[in-house]
Design a protein around this motif. Structure first.
Motif, mmCIF file in Angstrom:
data_model
loop_
_atom_site.group_PDB
_atom_site.id
_atom_site.type_symbol
_atom_site.label_atom_id
_atom_site.label_comp_id
_atom_site.label_asym_id
_atom_site.label_seq_id
_atom_site.Cartn_x
_atom_site.Cartn_y
_atom_site.Cartn_z
ATOM 1 N N GLU A 234 0.831 -1.205 0.000
ATOM 2 C CA GLU A 234 0.000 0.000 0.000
ATOM 3 C C GLU A 234 0.866 1.257 0.000
ATOM 4 O O GLU A 234 0.570 2.235 -0.702
ATOM 5 C CB GLU A 234 -0.922 -0.016 1.222
ATOM 6 C CG GLU A 234 -2.019 1.027 1.171
ATOM 7 C CD GLU A 234 -3.096 0.787 2.213
ATOM 8 O OE1 GLU A 234 -3.406 1.751 2.952
ATOM 9 O OE2 GLU A 234 -3.610 -0.348 2.285
ATOM 10 N N ALA A 235 1.946 1.236 0.785
ATOM 11 C CA ALA A 235 2.874 2.375 0.807
ATOM 12 C C ALA A 235 3.481 2.600 -0.567
ATOM 13 O O ALA A 235 3.630 3.741 -1.027
ATOM 14 C CB ALA A 235 3.970 2.131 1.842
ATOM 15 N N ARG A 236 3.823 1.508 -1.246
ATOM 16 C CA ARG A 236 4.426 1.605 -2.578
ATOM 17 C C ARG A 236 3.438 2.217 -3.578
ATOM 18 O O ARG A 236 3.814 3.035 -4.427
ATOM 19 C CB ARG A 236 4.869 0.208 -3.024
ATOM 20 C CG ARG A 236 5.938 0.198 -4.092
ATOM 21 C CD ARG A 236 6.460 -1.204 -4.308
ATOM 22 N NE ARG A 236 7.365 -1.626 -3.239
ATOM 23 C CZ ARG A 236 7.082 -2.555 -2.325
ATOM 24 N NH1 ARG A 236 5.914 -3.182 -2.346
ATOM 25 N NH2 ARG A 236 7.964 -2.866 -1.394
ATOM 26 N N GLU A 237 2.182 1.826 -3.476
ATOM 27 C CA GLU A 237 1.155 2.387 -4.362
ATOM 28 C C GLU A 237 1.002 3.889 -4.145
ATOM 29 O O GLU A 237 0.885 4.659 -5.100
ATOM 30 C CB GLU A 237 -0.187 1.689 -4.113
ATOM 31 C CG GLU A 237 -0.250 0.256 -4.613
ATOM 32 C CD GLU A 237 -1.561 -0.418 -4.239
ATOM 33 O OE1 GLU A 237 -2.479 0.297 -3.759
ATOM 34 O OE2 GLU A 237 -1.672 -1.640 -4.413
ATOM 35 N N ARG A 238 0.994 4.303 -2.893
ATOM 36 C CA ARG A 238 0.836 5.731 -2.591
ATOM 37 C C ARG A 238 2.050 6.516 -3.070
ATOM 38 O O ARG A 238 1.915 7.647 -3.557
ATOM 39 C CB ARG A 238 0.607 5.943 -1.093
ATOM 40 C CG ARG A 238 -0.661 5.289 -0.567
ATOM 41 C CD ARG A 238 -1.052 5.870 0.772
ATOM 42 N NE ARG A 238 -1.596 7.196 0.603
ATOM 43 C CZ ARG A 238 -2.897 7.488 0.520
ATOM 44 N NH1 ARG A 238 -3.795 6.513 0.569
ATOM 45 N NH2 ARG A 238 -3.306 8.727 0.387
ATOM 46 N N LEU A 239 3.224 5.937 -2.933
ATOM 47 C CA LEU A 239 4.436 6.593 -3.407
ATOM 48 C C LEU A 239 4.394 6.769 -4.920
ATOM 49 O O LEU A 239 4.706 7.849 -5.440
ATOM 50 C CB LEU A 239 5.664 5.780 -2.999
ATOM 51 C CG LEU A 239 7.025 6.298 -3.478
ATOM 52 C CD1 LEU A 239 7.289 7.705 -2.949
ATOM 53 C CD2 LEU A 239 8.143 5.354 -3.035
ATOM 54 N N ASN A 240 3.984 5.733 -5.646
ATOM 55 C CA ASN A 240 3.884 5.825 -7.106
ATOM 56 C C ASN A 240 2.870 6.875 -7.529
ATOM 57 O O ASN A 240 3.096 7.633 -8.481
ATOM 58 C CB ASN A 240 3.503 4.464 -7.690
ATOM 59 C CG ASN A 240 4.618 3.446 -7.568
ATOM 60 O OD1 ASN A 240 5.794 3.815 -7.479
ATOM 61 N ND2 ASN A 240 4.275 2.165 -7.567
ATOM 62 N N LEU A 241 1.750 6.932 -6.825
ATOM 63 C CA LEU A 241 0.719 7.923 -7.146
ATOM 64 C C LEU A 241 1.237 9.339 -6.932
ATOM 65 O O LEU A 241 0.985 10.240 -7.746
ATOM 66 C CB LEU A 241 -0.524 7.677 -6.289
ATOM 67 C CG LEU A 241 -1.720 8.598 -6.538
ATOM 68 C CD1 LEU A 241 -2.194 8.481 -7.987
ATOM 69 C CD2 LEU A 241 -2.861 8.280 -5.574
ATOM 70 N N LEU A 242 1.960 9.549 -5.844
ATOM 71 C CA LEU A 242 2.548 10.863 -5.575
ATOM 72 C C LEU A 242 3.498 11.276 -6.691
ATOM 73 O O LEU A 242 3.481 12.420 -7.154
ATOM 74 C CB LEU A 242 3.314 10.840 -4.246
ATOM 75 C CG LEU A 242 2.572 11.212 -2.971
ATOM 76 C CD1 LEU A 242 3.499 11.043 -1.780
ATOM 77 C CD2 LEU A 242 2.041 12.626 -3.025
#
Length: 693
Positions: A234-242
């Motif tokens: 989930e952290a990785r997904e949020r980082l990619n979105l940012l």
């Protein structure tokens, strides 16, 4: 004689010697029974907490109800669905009954903590905060408790942030909640630097505070500690979105113009209007109308007839669209003028526009007022020679701006007042809005705060009417700062909510970005939200360092020092302020402008005073007063006198206190006369009444 170390034992033995054996037995039984009951209650409370949390986990095993990570729940995907299945409802009720009963029977930090987490899952954030604060009272170093309290404040802030708060007198509460979340999360991570839930929640908090750079750093930090769990995914997904949002938010001037031309040719008025609204900025070069004019002149002079015709038609479309939607006639008149220009006039117009661009460049380089004036006065003359009766007003605005930056506020106001009257007559509402905005700034500098608010509100109204997002942003920043100075922190935070929503809408020039983050940082600082203030000030400092502007850098360091001081980090505070002082001193040597040096001395005075080093505080206050008095620049004289007064009182120097008190009281009265609104006056004197006391 009985040895001292055996007296207590001997005494107790003598007491028991006179108790009958059967009573002694009963006494021991009662004592052991009481101890057993205490242990039993503790075990019972712990087991009840475990049972309640197990039920809570069962209720949300399929999907978690909050975005934050709380310690009671294992991983489940976040869901915004607030109506769980019937079996989950039963588990919720079971968890609630168990934990509420435990609270009645055996209140303890563990029970408060568990019940607080339950309330978070229910969306009852006020009760969650109440319970978790109870837990933290007796376990203030528990990273888990602090992190969950931070999560409760984060979810409360998110909820309030997503509500439509336009016109809401308490809209700024969401920012206050997010700031408190950051404070508790910082405390949790100060106790346990690698606490996964704390890092996860702080990354979320930075996102909702609209600090994407810090959020990105925090997500990376999380993944360094946990790279394999579902939380890491989930952290990785949020980082990619940012990262995608960051990449998509920056557009070159060519891209902006290309997008506008596409909208124009497809007659997509809404898309075209949106692009116009987000690009009306001189310094960034993104202005669609200005780019169209440059392309038209270049094509026309170089005999590219088809391209020139296309650019002029597009400029005419801009003028018509602005006239229809915003009753704005500037570009309409400019397009009509272009159709009548001779080739010689077009060449003169190119020359005039080059002077304007030179002026913009000098402004970005923090050039002296004379250099700015030379460029914009040359542009005004060239516009007149080219027969451009429209753009000459734009040049006059920048002449007034140059006077304003050179601290010739009264002369600037004369120019601005005349320009505002002319723009009103011509219906140049975009330029009128910018003019009124600058008048608001001038009124602020003159300490006419009520007038500053009045002009800023008018500027904001005009910006909304003509569809200028950058104009709205500018007006809101001034309102944030004026309300801050008046100690009206609720209103200051309210305006930040509105300005923050505009941060990603436009391509802002670097000076505007630096100024915004600095203003927001000071608003948080004045409201006592120091952790958030430090983060925003770091953003301002980063932008100032990128610009290499010494004034911006020294001011950023000064304010960062003040904010660290309020957090009790004296070493970082003095270090930051000292760095700012060094930069200001170098700037003073190069430019002979000592105003920033005076300001840095003032801030160092505050820091030394708060550290109870009154000797160094008075030294810096006195240096600041000496410089400001020689400049006849009274903006910060009151603060220096007030700081020196506090130091004299601490030093119990009655003679100096009496003299300083008279000066400070007079300055308070001078401030009173400039505040008209009852609410603002009351809030100002709620703070300054301490001088009289």
């Amino acid at each position: 004689m009985t040895p001292k170390h055996t007296r207590g034992i001997s005494t107790s033995r003598r007491v028991f010697r006179f108790i009958p054996s059967h009573l002694l037995f009963l006494t021991i039984v009662v004592l052991l029974g009481g101890l057993g009951v205490g242990i039993w209650k503790l075990v019972l409370a712990t087991s009840e907490v475990d049972r309640g949390l197990a039920a809570l986990n069962a209720a949300y095993s399929a999907a978690r109800p909050v975005e934050s990570r709380i310690s009671a729940l294992g991983y489940a995907q976040f869901s915004t669905q607030r109506a769980p299945a019937q079996s989950e409802n039963a588990e919720q009720r079971r968890a609630e009954l168990i934990l509420l009963e435990a609270r009645v029977k055996q209140p303890s930090p563990e029970v408060f903590h568990a019940l607080g987490q339950f309330y978070i899952t229910r969306g009852d954030f006020d009760n969650a905060i109440r319970e978790l604060e109870e837990a933290v009272k007796t376990a203030s170093t528990n990273a888990q408790y602090l992190s969950d309290l931070g999560a409760a404040w984060l979810e409360k802030g998110k909820r309030d942030l997503h509500e439509d708060s336009t016109g809401d007198p308490n809209a700024g509460n969401s920012l206050e909640a997010l700031s408190k979340s950051l404070t508790y999360l910082n405390q949790a991570l100060a106790r346990h630097g690698n606490f996964a839930a704390g890092i996860f929640n702080r990354a979320l908090c930075f996102e909702y505070l609209l600090l994407p750079g810090r959020a990105e750093q925090e997500w990376r930090r999380y993944l360094q500690n946990d790279s394999t769990s579902p939380w890491a995914d989930e952290a990785r997904e949020r980082l990619n979105l940012l990262q995608q949002q960051q990449a998509g938010s920056s557009q070159t001037n060519d891209q902006v113009l290309a997008n506008f031309l596409t909208a124009y040719e497809s007659q997509n008025d809404d898309q075209a209007w949106q692009l116009l609204s987000a690009t009306r900025d001189d310094l960034s070069g993104t202005s669609v109308s200005q780019q169209l004019l440059d392309r038209y002149l270049d094509s026309s002079i170089n005999n590219r007839i088809d391209d020139a015709r296309r650019m002029l038609q597009a400029l005419t479309y801009v003028g018509d669209l602005e006239s229809t939607r915003g009753q704005e006639h500037y570009n309409r008149d400019l397009a009509a003028l272009c159709k009548s220009l001779t080739l010689q006039q077009k060449a003169a117009l190119v020359k005039a526009r080059d002077f304007m661009k030179i002026g913009f460049k000098k402004y970005e380089q923090a050039a002296k007022m004379k250099d700015l004036l030379d460029a914009f006065e040359s542009a005004e003359k060239a516009f007149a020679e080219a027969g451009d009766r429209v753009d000459v007003h734009h040049a006059r605005f920048w002449i007034a701006y140059s006077l304003y930056t050179g601290l010739d506020t009264n002369r600037s106001l004369v120019e601005l007042t005349e320009l505002a009257e002319r723009c009103t007559q011509l219906n140049y509402r975009w330029l009128l809005m910018r003019t009124i905005h600058l008048i608001s700034n001038a009124k602020y500098d003159l300490k006419e705060y009520s007038k500053s608010v009045e002009y800023s509100l008018k500027s904001l109204e005009l910006a909304e009417q003509v569809g200028d997002k950058i104009g709205e942003f500018n007006a809101l920043d001034v309102l944030t700062e004026v309300f801050r100075v008046l100690n009206n922190h609720q209103q200051s935070l309210n305006t930040i909510i509105r300005s923050q929503r505009l941060v990603g809408c436009c391509t802002f020039n670097p000076i505007k970005q630096w100024r915004h983050y600095g203003i927001v940082a000071l608003a948080f600082y004045s409201a006592g939200l120091y952790d958030a203030a430090v983060e925003y000030q770091h953003e301002a400092l980063r932008r100032s360092l990128d610009s290499s502007d010494k004034l911006m850098i020294s001011l950023s360091y000064a304010h960062l020092g003040l904010m660290y001081g309020k957090l009790g980090n004296t070493a970082e505070a003095l270090k930051s302020a000292g760095l700012g002082y060094e930069v200001a001193a170098r700037y003073a040597e190069e430019s002979e402008d000592t105003s920033m040096l005076a300001y840095l001395a003032l801030q160092l005075g505050h820091l030394y005073r708060d550290a109870d080093d009154c000797e160094n505080a008075v030294k810096n206050y006195s240096q600041s007063l000496a410089i400001y008095s020689s400049l006849k620049f009274s903006t910060h004289i009151y603060q220096a006198h007030k700081g020196r007064l506090v130091c004299y009182i601490k030093q119990k120097n009655d003679a100096l206190t009496q003299a300083e008190l008279q000066t400070t009281l007079k300055l308070v009265e001078d401030n009173r006369s400039t505040i008209l609104e009852e609410d603002n006056r009351n809030k100002f004197f709620d703070v300054e009444q301490s001088i009289y006391d």
